[in-house]
Write a protein that holds these residues in place. Sequence first.
Motif, mmCIF file in Angstrom:
data_model
loop_
_atom_site.group_PDB
_atom_site.id
_atom_site.type_symbol
_atom_site.label_atom_id
_atom_site.label_comp_id
_atom_site.label_asym_id
_atom_site.label_seq_id
_atom_site.Cartn_x
_atom_site.Cartn_y
_atom_site.Cartn_z
ATOM 1 N N SER A 244 -3.570 -5.429 -9.120
ATOM 2 C CA SER A 244 -2.417 -6.299 -8.872
ATOM 3 C C SER A 244 -1.140 -5.482 -8.732
ATOM 4 O O SER A 244 -0.299 -5.758 -7.865
ATOM 5 C CB SER A 244 -2.275 -7.326 -9.998
ATOM 6 O OG SER A 244 -3.400 -8.170 -10.066
ATOM 7 N N ILE A 245 -0.979 -4.468 -9.585
ATOM 8 C CA ILE A 245 0.211 -3.618 -9.500
ATOM 9 C C ILE A 245 0.225 -2.843 -8.193
ATOM 10 O O ILE A 245 1.257 -2.719 -7.523
ATOM 11 C CB ILE A 245 0.260 -2.650 -10.698
ATOM 12 C CG1 ILE A 245 0.446 -3.430 -11.998
ATOM 13 C CG2 ILE A 245 1.398 -1.642 -10.528
ATOM 14 C CD1 ILE A 245 0.384 -2.567 -13.244
ATOM 15 N N GLY A 246 -0.938 -2.329 -7.790
ATOM 16 C CA GLY A 246 -1.014 -1.595 -6.541
ATOM 17 C C GLY A 246 -0.662 -2.458 -5.345
ATOM 18 O O GLY A 246 0.071 -2.035 -4.441
ATOM 19 N N LEU A 247 -1.160 -3.697 -5.322
ATOM 20 C CA LEU A 247 -0.867 -4.602 -4.223
ATOM 21 C C LEU A 247 0.604 -4.990 -4.187
ATOM 22 O O LEU A 247 1.160 -5.266 -3.127
ATOM 23 C CB LEU A 247 -1.735 -5.856 -4.340
ATOM 24 C CG LEU A 247 -1.666 -6.854 -3.175
ATOM 25 C CD1 LEU A 247 -2.070 -6.193 -1.873
ATOM 26 C CD2 LEU A 247 -2.537 -8.068 -3.465
ATOM 27 N N LEU A 248 1.241 -5.018 -5.364
ATOM 28 C CA LEU A 248 2.656 -5.368 -5.436
ATOM 29 C C LEU A 248 3.545 -4.291 -4.840
ATOM 30 O O LEU A 248 4.503 -4.582 -4.117
ATOM 31 C CB LEU A 248 3.058 -5.623 -6.896
ATOM 32 C CG LEU A 248 4.540 -5.887 -7.161
ATOM 33 C CD1 LEU A 248 4.977 -7.194 -6.507
ATOM 34 C CD2 LEU A 248 4.816 -5.916 -8.669
ATOM 35 N N TYR A 249 3.236 -3.029 -5.098
ATOM 36 C CA TYR A 249 4.121 -1.935 -4.727
ATOM 37 C C TYR A 249 3.740 -1.220 -3.436
ATOM 38 O O TYR A 249 4.505 -0.376 -2.958
ATOM 39 C CB TYR A 249 4.177 -0.908 -5.861
ATOM 40 C CG TYR A 249 4.863 -1.415 -7.108
ATOM 41 C CD1 TYR A 249 6.019 -2.174 -7.024
ATOM 42 C CD2 TYR A 249 4.353 -1.121 -8.370
ATOM 43 C CE1 TYR A 249 6.653 -2.645 -8.168
ATOM 44 C CE2 TYR A 249 4.986 -1.579 -9.523
ATOM 45 C CZ TYR A 249 6.126 -2.349 -9.411
ATOM 46 O OH TYR A 249 6.755 -2.812 -10.538
ATOM 47 N N LEU A 250 2.564 -1.516 -2.877
ATOM 48 C CA LEU A 250 2.118 -0.811 -1.673
ATOM 49 C C LEU A 250 1.994 -1.755 -0.488
ATOM 50 O O LEU A 250 1.690 -2.941 -0.667
ATOM 51 C CB LEU A 250 0.757 -0.147 -1.914
ATOM 52 C CG LEU A 250 0.678 0.965 -2.956
ATOM 53 C CD1 LEU A 250 -0.761 1.428 -3.098
ATOM 54 C CD2 LEU A 250 1.577 2.128 -2.575
ATOM 55 N N PRO A 251 2.205 -1.258 0.732
ATOM 56 C CA PRO A 251 1.886 -2.063 1.922
ATOM 57 C C PRO A 251 0.389 -2.368 1.952
ATOM 58 O O PRO A 251 -0.425 -1.609 1.422
ATOM 59 C CB PRO A 251 2.278 -1.138 3.080
ATOM 60 C CG PRO A 251 3.224 -0.148 2.490
ATOM 61 C CD PRO A 251 2.798 0.040 1.070
ATOM 62 N N VAL A 252 0.032 -3.468 2.595
ATOM 63 C CA VAL A 252 -1.367 -3.888 2.616
ATOM 64 C C VAL A 252 -2.256 -2.829 3.270
ATOM 65 O O VAL A 252 -3.370 -2.570 2.818
ATOM 66 C CB VAL A 252 -1.504 -5.236 3.354
ATOM 67 C CG1 VAL A 252 -2.965 -5.629 3.485
ATOM 68 C CG2 VAL A 252 -0.732 -6.320 2.633
ATOM 69 N N SER A 253 -1.764 -2.200 4.350
ATOM 70 C CA SER A 253 -2.567 -1.194 5.037
ATOM 71 C C SER A 253 -2.852 0.009 4.139
ATOM 72 O O SER A 253 -3.986 0.493 4.055
ATOM 73 C CB SER A 253 -1.853 -0.733 6.306
ATOM 74 O OG SER A 253 -0.566 -0.224 6.001
#
Length: 345
Positions: free
Chosen positions: A122-131
């Motif tokens: 969840s943290i990764g998806l919050l701070y990174l672009p989807v690609s």
Amino acid sequence: MAQETNDVHFADDGTVNERSFMVHWPRKHKKWVQMLVYTIFVLFGQSVATIMGRLYFNKGGNSIWLLTLVQTVGFPALVPFLLISPVQTSNDANAEKPKSLVLALLYVFLGVFLAALCVLYSIGLLYLPVSTYSLICASQLGFNAIFAYFLNQQKFTPYIMNSIFILTLSTVLLVFQNNSGESMNTSKGKYAFGFICTICASAGYALLLSLTQLSYRIVVKDESFRAVVAMIIYQSMVSSLVITIGLFASGDWKRLRAEMMKFELGNVAYVMILVSKAVCWQIFSIGTLGLIFKVSCLFSNVVSTVGLPIVPILAVVFFHEEINGVKMVSMVMAIWGFLSYMYQH
């Protein structure tokens, strides 16, 4: 002397013994049917859950803990399957059943581990672009291959290696599909933090799959459907408890009511999106664990990776995103890699 490997038996007059054929055919193909069902569960559950998660963020949702909780809190939907599943007795009279305390400790360990991975994702998806997020998640296949080799005695063949390479490459292609409308107002520090969290989550989930397969062999010693459902329920129960504690300890729960009231699609849609996402993750979980004990953790991971290029295709239908050659090539390569692994079997 009769050929034991012949599935079609003949009567004395040379005609086919239809009864014998009907008995042996289901036994021979039962595993393939089960693999197909579990594969559909994985692809459907993962794809729809991802679409629901994206819809949640697009329409005003922003709670990391809530999004994490719905990944595991849907386990009560599987309780009826546990109740109706028959209890299978072992053919080996000397087989020793695992102690309740050992099973409880196993469920707690895997549950806490799963909760930590869900938070990291969840943290990764919050701070990174989807690609970028998808590219890092593709590294899970490489981690899984390493852990499966050391923990599960996974043998590698040219077909398996080709499958892993093609599936990983199909996911990498998604990196070149930039969403111009997506802005990531994230500092370099938060970006690096999200990158590290996603790497750790990908490696951790690969390890979790290998440990689950190992636990079935040396601890649970039961590969029935009932054992799969029980593993999901107890593991998800522990994970949900840990995540709920985090939700209240962080104070994030105080903002959920305001978030629901401001949700663009309304209160009912807000609840339905979260409920649908929770149910889909449970469908994904049962498909994943089913493939683990029917084939291997590596195969389960390969099927899961097939679902990554499917999500952009669904986004075209539900979010009216533009489809181009990159997405089509990624989809074709995903199918190619999947068929390569299936041919191995």
